[in-house]
Each structure stands twice: as C-alpha cells, then as structure tokens.
Design a protein around this motif. Structure first.
Motif, PDB file in Angstrom:
ATOM      1  N   ASN A 104      -3.640   6.650  10.978  1.00  0.00           N
ATOM      2  CA  ASN A 104      -2.906   7.903  11.098  1.00  0.00           C
ATOM      3  C   ASN A 104      -3.223   8.799   9.897  1.00  0.00           C
ATOM      4  N   PRO A 105      -4.417   9.412   9.879  1.00  0.00           N
ATOM      5  CA  PRO A 105      -4.828  10.183   8.701  1.00  0.00           C
ATOM      6  C   PRO A 105      -4.014  11.444   8.448  1.00  0.00           C
ATOM      7  N   ARG A 106      -3.225  11.874   9.421  1.00  0.00           N
ATOM      8  CA  ARG A 106      -2.437  13.093   9.239  1.00  0.00           C
ATOM      9  C   ARG A 106      -1.000  12.805   8.820  1.00  0.00           C
ATOM     10  N   ILE A 107      -0.722  11.583   8.427  1.00  0.00           N
ATOM     11  CA  ILE A 107       0.644  11.208   8.071  1.00  0.00           C
ATOM     12  C   ILE A 107       1.126  11.932   6.814  1.00  0.00           C
ATOM     13  N   GLY A 108       0.217  12.265   5.919  1.00  0.00           N
ATOM     14  CA  GLY A 108       0.614  12.900   4.667  1.00  0.00           C
ATOM     15  C   GLY A 108       0.929  14.375   4.811  1.00  0.00           C
ATOM     16  N   GLU A 109       1.666  14.870   3.841  1.00  0.00           N
ATOM     17  CA  GLU A 109       2.002  16.290   3.788  1.00  0.00           C
ATOM     18  C   GLU A 109       0.749  17.090   3.438  1.00  0.00           C
ATOM     19  N   GLN A 110       0.474  18.137   4.219  1.00  0.00           N
ATOM     20  CA  GLN A 110      -0.696  18.962   3.936  1.00  0.00           C
ATOM     21  C   GLN A 110      -0.425  19.857   2.740  1.00  0.00           C
ATOM     22  N   LEU A 111      -1.429  19.962   1.857  1.00  0.00           N
ATOM     23  CA  LEU A 111      -1.327  20.804   0.665  1.00  0.00           C
ATOM     24  C   LEU A 111      -2.143  22.069   0.926  1.00  0.00           C
ATOM     25  N   PHE A 112      -1.450  23.107   1.348  1.00  0.00           N
ATOM     26  CA  PHE A 112      -2.110  24.326   1.820  1.00  0.00           C
ATOM     27  C   PHE A 112      -2.859  25.079   0.728  1.00  0.00           C
ATOM     28  N   GLN A 113      -2.536  24.817  -0.538  1.00  0.00           N
ATOM     29  CA  GLN A 113      -3.230  25.536  -1.610  1.00  0.00           C
ATOM     30  C   GLN A 113      -4.719  25.171  -1.681  1.00  0.00           C
ATOM     31  N   PHE A 114      -5.127  24.099  -0.984  1.00  0.00           N
ATOM     32  CA  PHE A 114      -6.528  23.682  -1.001  1.00  0.00           C
ATOM     33  C   PHE A 114      -7.317  24.177   0.217  1.00  0.00           C
ATOM     34  N   GLU A 115      -6.667  24.921   1.126  1.00  0.00           N
ATOM     35  CA  GLU A 115      -7.376  25.393   2.308  1.00  0.00           C
ATOM     36  C   GLU A 115      -8.619  26.169   1.915  1.00  0.00           C
ATOM     37  N   PRO A 116      -9.709  26.056   2.671  1.00  0.00           N
ATOM     38  CA  PRO A 116      -9.823  25.466   4.008  1.00  0.00           C
ATOM     39  C   PRO A 116     -10.003  23.951   4.012  1.00  0.00           C
ATOM     40  N   ARG A 117     -10.020  23.314   2.833  1.00  0.00           N
ATOM     41  CA  ARG A 117     -10.116  21.851   2.803  1.00  0.00           C
ATOM     42  C   ARG A 117      -8.833  21.254   3.384  1.00  0.00           C
ATOM     43  N   LYS A 118      -8.943  20.067   3.956  1.00  0.00           N
ATOM     44  CA  LYS A 118      -7.795  19.388   4.556  1.00  0.00           C
ATOM     45  C   LYS A 118      -7.283  18.312   3.584  1.00  0.00           C
ATOM     46  N   VAL A 119      -6.625  18.775   2.524  1.00  0.00           N
ATOM     47  CA  VAL A 119      -6.103  17.879   1.494  1.00  0.00           C
ATOM     48  C   VAL A 119      -4.635  17.601   1.806  1.00  0.00           C
ATOM     49  N   ARG A 120      -4.267  16.332   1.740  1.00  0.00           N
ATOM     50  CA  ARG A 120      -2.893  15.895   2.005  1.00  0.00           C
ATOM     51  C   ARG A 120      -2.451  14.956   0.895  1.00  0.00           C
ATOM     52  N   ARG A 121      -1.157  14.625   0.919  1.00  0.00           N
ATOM     53  CA  ARG A 121      -0.646  13.659  -0.050  1.00  0.00           C
ATOM     54  C   ARG A 121       0.367  12.741   0.612  1.00  0.00           C
ATOM     55  N   ILE A 122       0.398  11.526   0.104  1.00  0.00           N
ATOM     56  CA  ILE A 122       1.438  10.570   0.477  1.00  0.00           C
ATOM     57  C   ILE A 122       2.037  10.040  -0.823  1.00  0.00           C
ATOM     58  N   ILE A 123       3.274   9.579  -0.746  1.00  0.00           N
ATOM     59  CA  ILE A 123       3.948   8.979  -1.896  1.00  0.00           C
ATOM     60  C   ILE A 123       4.073   7.481  -1.628  1.00  0.00           C
ATOM     61  N   VAL A 124       3.591   6.691  -2.572  1.00  0.00           N
ATOM     62  CA  VAL A 124       3.673   5.227  -2.492  1.00  0.00           C
ATOM     63  C   VAL A 124       4.345   4.758  -3.770  1.00  0.00           C
ATOM     64  N   ARG A 125       5.474   4.073  -3.596  1.00  0.00           N
ATOM     65  CA  ARG A 125       6.316   3.728  -4.740  1.00  0.00           C
ATOM     66  C   ARG A 125       6.617   5.008  -5.485  1.00  0.00           C
ATOM     67  N   GLN A 126       6.226   5.107  -6.757  1.00  0.00           N
ATOM     68  CA  GLN A 126       6.463   6.349  -7.505  1.00  0.00           C
ATOM     69  C   GLN A 126       5.141   7.060  -7.781  1.00  0.00           C
ATOM     70  N   TYR A 127       4.181   6.870  -6.896  1.00  0.00           N
ATOM     71  CA  TYR A 127       2.860   7.442  -7.100  1.00  0.00           C
ATOM     72  C   TYR A 127       2.485   8.378  -5.958  1.00  0.00           C
ATOM     73  N   GLU A 128       1.805   9.453  -6.308  1.00  0.00           N
ATOM     74  CA  GLU A 128       1.291  10.392  -5.321  1.00  0.00           C
ATOM     75  C   GLU A 128      -0.198  10.110  -5.138  1.00  0.00           C
ATOM     76  N   ILE A 129      -0.593   9.986  -3.896  1.00  0.00           N
ATOM     77  CA  ILE A 129      -1.999   9.794  -3.569  1.00  0.00           C
ATOM     78  C   ILE A 129      -2.457  11.041  -2.820  1.00  0.00           C
ATOM     79  N   ARG A 130      -3.475  11.703  -3.362  1.00  0.00           N
ATOM     80  CA  ARG A 130      -4.053  12.864  -2.676  1.00  0.00           C
ATOM     81  C   ARG A 130      -5.343  12.428  -2.000  1.00  0.00           C
TER      82      ARG A 130
END
Length: 92
Positions: A46-72
């Motif tokens: 499910n590659p679209r599970i993360g929140e999209q970070l629109f400031q990187f458009e047109p790139r499709k950059v997202r983030r997920i939070i795992v424990r207390q860490y952010e993964i972009r």
C-alpha cells in the motif's frame, strides 16, 4: 510488483540513530533500527498509505510515522525510494 530502494541519506539516518542511542542502551538501539528497517515493507502492498507532502510536487513524496520516527519516501513507477528518517523531536 513494487520494490524498495534505500537512498544513502536514509541509510546514514539509521546509522546516526544507532550511534546516538547505543551508548545509552545498545539493545534498544538495535530494536529501534530493526523496527525502522522492517516498517517500510508495509509500503510494498500500500504505497499510498502515507500522508502526501505537497511541498515536493510534482514529486510524489509521502511520510509515515513509525514509533517516534518520520520516514519520508517517494514513489516512482514500481519503485519506492526511502529518502530520509527523522526522530519527530529533531530540528530539521
């Protein structure tokens, strides 16, 4: 089928976390790094599970939070590039 690729920055971030945590508790440091290494595999289904970070458009950059860490991460076709890892308390 989707594939994960680690950037050198993401690998450096994991090493930095381990080096920061290990002097205090080596086992906890290893567990944290292991959890962060395994967590991105959920993106393969499910590659679209993360929140999209629109400031990187047109790139499709997202983030997920795992424990207390952010993964972009960024999706390009069938490849998921793991870009960076941060502790949520870090200044960045």
């Amino acid at each position: 089928m989707m594939e994960l690729k680690w950037t050198s920055e993401a690998l450096s971030d994991l090493a930095r976390f381990y080096e920061f945590l290990a002097p205090v508790n080596q086992e906890a440091a290893a567990r944290a790094v292991q959890a962060l290494t395994v967590a991105p595999t959920t993106l393969l289904n499910n590659p679209r599970i993360g929140e999209q970070l629109f400031q990187f458009e047109p790139r499709k950059v997202r983030r997920i939070i795992v424990r207390q860490y952010e993964i972009r991460y960024e999706t390009q076709g069938a490849t998921i590039y793991l870009l960076r890892f941060w502790h949520t308390r870090e200044e960045r």
